[in-house]
Design a protein around this motif. Structure first.
Motif: not given
Length: 125
Positions: A11-24
């Motif tokens: 779940l933490a990985g999913l959230l971190a991946g989404a956070a990166v996507a919002h930036t990239v």
């Protein structure tokens, strides 16, 4: 055999991946921001990425997992209007895009339940 809780690190990985996507790729997310919100869509895109990153860190750490997981469930409920907007805006898109945006709507329910399960399975201390 004891019941195995859902993976908090996944779940933490999913959230971190989404956070990166919002930036990239912020443009992708800017269009999902409801027009009724104040400020620019980009501000909301970056803010949601920051929140996702903070939630990821909280879910990953055992001491903050319970609170962060429950906040994650609330966050998933809170971003649901953006998913609805995406589906509404896809009305003029190809059938495949419409299908994907519509399919995302009910997927929010298992995400909320997953976050709640992670929170309930967290140990305190």
């Amino acid at each position: 055999m004891p019941r195995t809780p859902s993976s908090p690190l996944l779940l933490a990985g999913l959230l971190a991946g989404a956070a990166v996507a919002h930036t990239v790729a912020p443009k992708r997310f800017d269009v999902t921001v409801p027009r009724s919100l104040p400020g620019s869509p980009r501000q909301w895109t970056y803010a949601s990425g920051v929140v996702e990153l903070a939630l990821a860190a909280g879910v990953a750490h055992p001491r903050t997992r319970r609170v962060a997981a429950m906040a994650t469930a609330a966050f998933f409920v809170g971003v649901f209007p953006a998913n609805v907007k995406m589906a509404v805006d896809a009305r003029t898109q190809s059938p495949a895009i419409r299908a994907v945006t519509l399919a995302r709507l009910p997927l929010q329910v298992p995400l909320v339940l997953w976050a709640r399960q992670v929170g309930r399975g967290a140990t305190t201390g």
